[in-house]
Design a protein around this motif. Structure first.
Motif, PDB file in Angstrom:
ATOM      1  N   GLU A  32     -18.804  90.546  54.898  1.00 49.86           N
ATOM      2  CA  GLU A  32     -18.528  91.867  54.545  1.00 49.86           C
ATOM      3  C   GLU A  32     -18.480  92.868  55.588  1.00 49.86           C
ATOM      4  OE1 GLU A  32     -20.745  92.635  50.860  1.00 49.86           O
ATOM      5  OE2 GLU A  32     -22.007  94.050  52.087  1.00 49.86           O
ATOM      6  N   ASP A  33     -17.617  93.894  55.330  1.00 51.83           N
ATOM      7  CA  ASP A  33     -17.947  94.900  56.240  1.00 51.83           C
ATOM      8  C   ASP A  33     -18.793  95.979  55.756  1.00 51.83           C
ATOM      9  OD1 ASP A  33     -15.656  93.975  57.862  1.00 51.83           O
ATOM     10  OD2 ASP A  33     -14.121  95.158  56.779  1.00 51.83           O
ATOM     11  N   CYS A  34     -19.622  96.462  57.065  1.00 53.80           N
ATOM     12  CA  CYS A  34     -20.467  97.397  56.610  1.00 53.80           C
ATOM     13  C   CYS A  34     -19.723  98.794  56.156  1.00 53.80           C
ATOM     14  CB  CYS A  34     -21.377  97.742  57.784  1.00 53.80           C
ATOM     15  SG  CYS A  34     -22.429  99.305  57.737  1.00 53.80           S
ATOM     16  N   CYS A  38     -18.155  99.709  59.144  1.00 53.35           N
ATOM     17  CA  CYS A  38     -17.069  99.073  59.175  1.00 53.35           C
ATOM     18  C   CYS A  38     -17.099  97.508  60.138  1.00 53.35           C
ATOM     19  CB  CYS A  38     -15.660  99.714  59.407  1.00 53.35           C
ATOM     20  SG  CYS A  38     -15.337 100.904  58.072  1.00 53.35           S
ATOM     21  N   HIS A  39     -18.229  97.360  60.697  1.00 55.92           N
ATOM     22  CA  HIS A  39     -18.282  96.242  61.645  1.00 55.92           C
ATOM     23  C   HIS A  39     -18.549  95.018  60.309  1.00 55.92           C
ATOM     24  CE1 HIS A  39     -18.999  98.777  65.043  1.00 55.92           C
ATOM     25  NE2 HIS A  39     -18.610  97.775  65.701  1.00 55.92           N
ATOM     26  N   PRO A  40     -17.914  93.830  60.849  1.00 59.08           N
ATOM     27  CA  PRO A  40     -18.108  92.661  59.815  1.00 59.08           C
ATOM     28  C   PRO A  40     -19.724  92.196  60.089  1.00 59.08           C
ATOM     29  CG  PRO A  40     -17.037  92.077  61.850  1.00 59.08           C
ATOM     30  CD  PRO A  40     -17.171  93.526  61.709  1.00 59.08           C
TER      31      PRO A  40
END
Length: 60
Positions: A32-34, A38-40
């Motif tokens: 999931e993206d943070c 937004c990092h995976p």
């Protein structure tokens, strides 16, 4: 039965709370993206017999 767990994002250092669905099995792994940077992130969940969960997160 544990319904949520926390991890620290390796990229931004923020503490992230995620829901735990123990009905998905004793060993779970998903990406999931943070929600902050937004990092995976690869999430690893291990559910103990008593319903408690251990969570580990790492960058994809």
């Amino acid at each position: 039965m544990q319904e949520e767990a926390k991890y620290i994002c390796d990229s931004c250092g923020e503490e992230i709370v995620v829901p735990i669905d123990v009905t998905e099995g004793k060993e779970q792994e998903y990406v999931e993206d943070c929600p902050v940077c937004c990092h995976p992130i690869v999430i690893h969940v291990h559910v103990e017999p008593d319903g408690s969960a251990q969570i580990r997160a790492e960058e994809e």
